[in-house]
Scaffold this motif. Structure first.
Motif, PDB file in Angstrom:
ATOM      1  N   GLU A  13      -3.425   0.591  -3.626  1.00 41.37           N
ATOM      2  CA  GLU A  13      -2.937  -0.784  -3.537  1.00 41.37           C
ATOM      3  C   GLU A  13      -2.097  -1.067  -4.776  1.00 41.37           C
ATOM      4  O   GLU A  13      -2.489  -0.738  -5.890  1.00 41.37           O
ATOM      5  CB  GLU A  13      -4.118  -1.763  -3.459  1.00 41.37           C
ATOM      6  CG  GLU A  13      -3.679  -3.217  -3.398  1.00 41.37           C
ATOM      7  CD  GLU A  13      -4.849  -4.196  -3.445  1.00 41.37           C
ATOM      8  OE1 GLU A  13      -6.011  -3.789  -3.215  1.00 41.37           O
ATOM      9  OE2 GLU A  13      -4.578  -5.369  -3.736  1.00 41.37           O
ATOM     10  N   ARG A  63       0.854  -1.187   0.000  1.00 45.75           N
ATOM     11  CA  ARG A  63       0.000   0.000   0.000  1.00 45.75           C
ATOM     12  C   ARG A  63       0.883   1.229   0.000  1.00 45.75           C
ATOM     13  O   ARG A  63       1.882   1.285   0.711  1.00 45.75           O
ATOM     14  CB  ARG A  63      -0.865   0.009   1.272  1.00 45.75           C
ATOM     15  CG  ARG A  63      -2.076  -0.901   1.203  1.00 45.75           C
ATOM     16  CD  ARG A  63      -3.182  -0.320   0.329  1.00 45.75           C
ATOM     17  NE  ARG A  63      -3.836   0.817   0.939  1.00 45.75           N
ATOM     18  CZ  ARG A  63      -4.923   0.727   1.701  1.00 45.75           C
ATOM     19  NH1 ARG A  63      -5.478  -0.439   1.950  1.00 45.75           N
ATOM     20  NH2 ARG A  63      -5.464   1.805   2.215  1.00 45.75           N
ATOM     21  N   THR A  97      -8.151   2.479  -3.163  1.00 44.45           N
ATOM     22  CA  THR A  97      -9.055   1.680  -2.341  1.00 44.45           C
ATOM     23  C   THR A  97     -10.283   2.487  -1.902  1.00 44.45           C
ATOM     24  O   THR A  97     -11.238   1.919  -1.400  1.00 44.45           O
ATOM     25  CB  THR A  97      -8.313   1.157  -1.089  1.00 44.45           C
ATOM     26  OG1 THR A  97      -7.699   2.282  -0.430  1.00 44.45           O
ATOM     27  CG2 THR A  97      -7.235   0.162  -1.477  1.00 44.45           C
TER      28      THR A  97
END
Ligand SMILES: [Zn+2]
Length: 242
Positions: free
Chosen positions: A133, A128, A150
């Motif tokens: 991501e 991350r 995300t």
């Protein structure tokens, strides 16, 4: 430099109508994804300033010249910004163009310039970085990465797909904009990576070359089918020759 907002978090910066980089808003500033060709640093910094935040991270999808071209100039202007790229493509930045024994032994394509800037963070599948991501999407280059936001499932895919000249998987030749196909290292891996990106059900496809595409899944599926058919055709041709 043309600035197109997709949302409050995602801005596309376009140069000459065909080279994109992206600003992704985070709480502490912008993450810049890719740096365009050389000579774009000041325009990128000004675009971020106009949007009201500093660039605190520079993240690279891959080491091709139209994505890392302004890296050294940006690093000089923003010495405190973190620099991140896949561990695999980081080798290209330092001038090492060798293939690993585990990789398909087919020639690299496209321009991989040597950069003096050293990455401060090496990325891998599943990492991350801010809200993003990291998705390993090899094929266009061995260490190509895509980034899934995300918060809203926006996906910034570098050259894993293109939308200029038509939506296509990296490696499918689009005559109106053939450069990404000509620079693709391994089509079979590129196809697998395209399927992996589709499986993440992105809300918008943000590419290195071409406009952002909202609700992209049907178009991605069609592009994957075209790539499957063209690879099957190539295999048949090769088995005739063999
Ligand atoms: Zn490329």
């Amino acid at each position: 430099m043309k600035v197109t907002a997709y949302s409050n978090n995602l801005f596309q910066l376009t140069r000459l109508g065909f080279v994109n980089c992206y600003l992704v808003r985070e709480d502490d500033g912008f993450t810049l994804i890719d740096t365009g060709m050389s000579g774009q640093a000041q325009q990128i910094i000004q675009a971020a300033q106009k949007l009201g935040l500093p660039i605190v991270r520079i993240v690279l999808t891959h080491a091709h010249v139209d994505h890392v071209g302004s890296l050294d100039a940006l690093h000089a202007a923003l010495p405190n910004a973190q620099i991140a790229i896949s561990e695999r493509d980081a080798r290209f930045l330092s001038g090492d163009k060798s293939l690993d024994p585990s990789e398909p032994q087919v020639p690299l394509r496209g321009g991989y310039p040597v950069c003096t800037t050293k990455p401060t963070l090496l990325l891998h599948e599943g990492d991350r970085i801010g809200s993003l991501e990291v998705l390993a999407t090899p094929g266009h280059t061995p260490g190509h990465l895509a980034f899934l936001d995300t918060r809203d499932r926006a996906v910034i895919v570098g050259d894993a797909f293109q939308t200029l000249g038509g939506v296509a998987v990296s490696g499918t030749l689009k005559w109106r904009f053939p450069l990404p196909a000509m620079a693709t290292w391994h089509k079979g891996l590129a196809l697998e990576s395209a399927r992996k990106l589709l499986a993440r059900e992105p809300s918008v496809l943000a590419v290195g070359h071409g406009r952002m595409l909202e609700n992209p899944q049907a178009a991605m599926e069609r592009a994957i089918r075209v790539m499957e058919q063209s690879l099957a055709k190539e295999e048949r041709k090769q088995s005739h020759v063999a």
